[in-house]
Design a protein around this motif. Sequence first.
Motif, short mmCIF file in Angstrom:
data_model
loop_
_atom_site.label_atom_id
_atom_site.label_comp_id
_atom_site.label_asym_id
_atom_site.label_seq_id
_atom_site.Cartn_x
_atom_site.Cartn_y
_atom_site.Cartn_z
N VAL A 167 61.13 56.63 21.20
CA VAL A 167 59.97 57.53 21.25
C VAL A 167 59.22 57.39 22.58
CG1 VAL A 167 57.85 58.18 20.01
CG2 VAL A 167 59.79 57.24 18.74
N ILE A 168 59.39 56.27 23.26
CA ILE A 168 58.52 55.89 24.37
C ILE A 168 58.57 56.82 25.59
CG2 ILE A 168 58.11 54.09 26.11
CD1 ILE A 168 56.82 53.58 23.38
N PRO A 169 59.74 57.28 26.09
CA PRO A 169 59.69 58.16 27.27
C PRO A 169 58.83 59.40 27.06
CG PRO A 169 61.92 57.37 26.92
CD PRO A 169 61.13 56.92 25.73
N ALA A 170 58.98 60.06 25.91
CA ALA A 170 58.16 61.24 25.64
C ALA A 170 56.69 60.84 25.46
CB ALA A 170 58.67 61.95 24.38
N HIS A 171 56.44 59.78 24.71
CA HIS A 171 55.07 59.35 24.39
C HIS A 171 54.28 59.01 25.65
CE1 HIS A 171 51.84 57.95 21.93
NE2 HIS A 171 52.07 56.65 22.10
N LEU A 172 54.87 58.23 26.55
CA LEU A 172 54.15 57.81 27.75
C LEU A 172 53.95 58.95 28.73
CD1 LEU A 172 54.39 54.95 26.65
CD2 LEU A 172 55.09 54.20 28.93
N ASN A 173 54.92 59.83 28.87
CA ASN A 173 54.76 60.95 29.78
C ASN A 173 53.74 61.95 29.25
OD1 ASN A 173 56.71 61.27 32.32
ND2 ASN A 173 57.72 60.01 30.77
N GLU A 174 53.65 62.11 27.93
CA GLU A 174 52.64 62.99 27.36
C GLU A 174 51.24 62.41 27.53
OE1 GLU A 174 55.41 65.07 23.88
OE2 GLU A 174 54.31 63.23 23.45
N PHE A 221 52.23 56.55 36.65
CA PHE A 221 51.57 56.01 35.46
C PHE A 221 52.55 55.48 34.40
CE2 PHE A 221 49.60 56.12 31.31
CZ PHE A 221 48.33 55.63 31.52
N PRO A 222 53.52 56.27 33.91
CA PRO A 222 54.38 55.75 32.83
C PRO A 222 55.15 54.50 33.24
CG PRO A 222 54.64 58.13 33.06
CD PRO A 222 53.87 57.66 34.26
N GLY A 223 55.78 54.54 34.41
CA GLY A 223 56.57 53.40 34.85
C GLY A 223 55.72 52.19 35.17
N PHE A 224 54.55 52.42 35.80
CA PHE A 224 53.67 51.31 36.16
C PHE A 224 53.12 50.63 34.92
CE2 PHE A 224 49.46 49.88 38.12
CZ PHE A 224 50.03 48.77 38.73
N ALA A 225 52.68 51.43 33.94
CA ALA A 225 52.18 50.86 32.69
C ALA A 225 53.28 50.10 31.95
CB ALA A 225 51.61 51.97 31.80
N TYR A 226 54.46 50.70 31.90
CA TYR A 226 55.61 50.07 31.27
C TYR A 226 55.90 48.72 31.92
CZ TYR A 226 60.65 49.80 29.92
OH TYR A 226 61.89 49.44 29.46
N GLN A 227 55.95 48.69 33.24
CA GLN A 227 56.34 47.46 33.92
C GLN A 227 55.22 46.43 33.97
OE1 GLN A 227 59.28 47.29 34.00
NE2 GLN A 227 60.18 49.28 34.47
N LEU A 228 53.96 46.85 33.94
CA LEU A 228 52.87 45.88 33.80
C LEU A 228 52.98 45.19 32.44
CD1 LEU A 228 49.67 47.56 35.31
CD2 LEU A 228 50.85 45.52 36.14
N LEU A 255 42.80 54.16 29.22
CA LEU A 255 44.11 54.57 28.74
C LEU A 255 45.19 53.65 29.29
CD1 LEU A 255 46.02 56.61 27.35
CD2 LEU A 255 45.97 57.95 29.47
N LEU A 256 45.08 53.29 30.58
CA LEU A 256 46.06 52.42 31.21
C LEU A 256 46.11 51.07 30.50
CD1 LEU A 256 48.08 51.92 33.53
CD2 LEU A 256 46.15 51.14 34.93
N VAL A 257 44.96 50.51 30.17
CA VAL A 257 44.91 49.20 29.49
C VAL A 257 45.59 49.29 28.13
CG1 VAL A 257 43.38 47.51 28.41
CG2 VAL A 257 42.86 48.38 30.69
N ILE A 258 45.31 50.35 27.37
CA ILE A 258 45.92 50.50 26.05
C ILE A 258 47.44 50.59 26.16
CG2 ILE A 258 46.16 52.07 24.08
CD1 ILE A 258 43.20 52.83 24.51
N VAL A 259 47.92 51.41 27.10
CA VAL A 259 49.36 51.59 27.23
C VAL A 259 50.03 50.32 27.74
CG1 VAL A 259 51.17 52.92 28.40
CG2 VAL A 259 49.12 54.08 27.57
N VAL A 260 49.38 49.60 28.64
CA VAL A 260 49.95 48.33 29.14
C VAL A 260 50.08 47.32 28.00
CG1 VAL A 260 49.48 46.30 30.58
CG2 VAL A 260 49.22 48.60 31.54
N LEU A 261 49.06 47.20 27.17
CA LEU A 261 49.14 46.28 26.03
C LEU A 261 50.25 46.70 25.06
CD1 LEU A 261 45.34 45.68 25.29
CD2 LEU A 261 46.95 44.13 26.40
N LEU A 262 50.38 48.01 24.85
CA LEU A 262 51.45 48.49 23.98
C LEU A 262 52.81 48.14 24.57
CD1 LEU A 262 52.37 50.15 21.50
CD2 LEU A 262 52.26 52.19 22.96
N MET A 263 52.97 48.34 25.87
CA MET A 263 54.24 48.04 26.51
C MET A 263 54.53 46.54 26.58
SD MET A 263 55.94 50.77 27.21
CE MET A 263 55.44 51.09 25.51
N ALA A 264 53.46 45.73 26.67
CA ALA A 264 53.66 44.28 26.62
C ALA A 264 54.23 43.88 25.26
CB ALA A 264 52.33 43.57 26.87
N ALA A 265 53.67 44.45 24.20
CA ALA A 265 54.18 44.15 22.86
C ALA A 265 55.61 44.65 22.70
CB ALA A 265 53.26 44.79 21.82
#
Length: 409
Positions: free
Chosen positions: A331-338, A348-355, A223-233
């Motif tokens: 949409v992202i704050p709600a999406h990542l926290n959920e 998790f949300p902030g770390f994935a976002y910042q990675l 899950l972390l990898v998917i969210v990190v790639l999404l946040m990179a994009a």
Amino acid sequence: MFSVWKQLNGSQRAAFTASFLGWTLDAFDYFILVWVVKAIAHDFRAQVSDVTYALFLTLAMRPVGAFIFGWLADRFGRRPILMLDVLLFSAMEAASAVAPNLRTLLVMRALFGIAMGGEWGIGASLVMESIPPGTRGVVSGWLQEGYAVGYLLAAGAYGLLFSHIGWRGMFLLGIVPAGLALYIRLGVKESPAWERMRAERVTKGVGSSLAPMLKALTRNARLLVIVVLLMAAFNFYSHGTQDLFPTFLETQRHLSHSLTSLLGIIASVGAIAGGIAFGAWSQRIGRRRAIIIAVLLTLPLIPLWVGTTSLVAMGFGAFLIQFSVQGAWGVIPAHLNELSPEEVRGTFPGFAYQLGNLLAAQTSVLQAKFAEAHGNNYAWALAGVAGVGAVIICLITAFGPERRDAVLT
């Protein structure tokens, strides 16, 4: 928002206000640099691309702050660590004002990035853990658009004050956010979800060291990898349409400080409107669908945004492109926290976002180097990032997870 505001009690409103202002002022401090890149390059006798390394370092160091402050927030609570974070990023912004050379400025911006990296994740968790599930979409849109409000404030300050106080005076304005720490201290209560998790840890005799957090992140590695790639994009997409937009207007379109500021303000208004609209809409149609619709709107708008020399057309393009870009971000704050595992929601949300930010941190540098190598053609650099970023976000989002209305409290 007004109907949703009525559904919140006093402590929930205070949590939202503190987090919104924290993200707004954090973004304001970041975007001050965006507006003065050209002036700093002139004073330090450097290329614009040399100064954009300051943007790169800020973005690259944000994951460090997200990890450190996220772990501290999971251990000691969202509220006290949010106060500490606000004070630190204000101090680093003020220190940037007295940098005697470019190398020192780069160091200050790297330290600023560490402090900046902690704010979003902690603030978003504090809010999402405090409010009713049915209000998350609307509140998410408003909360994320603190970023656009910060851009707007930086654009306004540039237009009104830059000619009087210069780039160093602009950085000194970054001291203002420090006052927010007092409001958090006096008016904000701790997240009820964190209070419950602390009580459970005490009951079960579970410690709050780094080890449990690392185990939780490892268990959720996919899950972390998917969210990190999404946040990179997402960061490639948003910073690629924002950070060098003022430089494009001044260098390639030869606009004055005041007109450049005006177009930045127009873009910010579009961003705020888009974030609020799509954040609220995501509560009805789902997080993924709202993101995909918002980013697809970008593609037909690119020629209007950077392909015209008409001031009116550029104004419409700036408004609409940021309506689309920040519509998706709303949409992202709600999406990542959920999506976040409960036991590491402060991290998790902030770390994935910042990675993700780290992976996209070279965007402005690459855009500047491309433009300089092609006769200062920033239009192609901006357009390419916007188009490619939109397509990548659609693909990752379409095949990624969603947990709308997950229980957070």
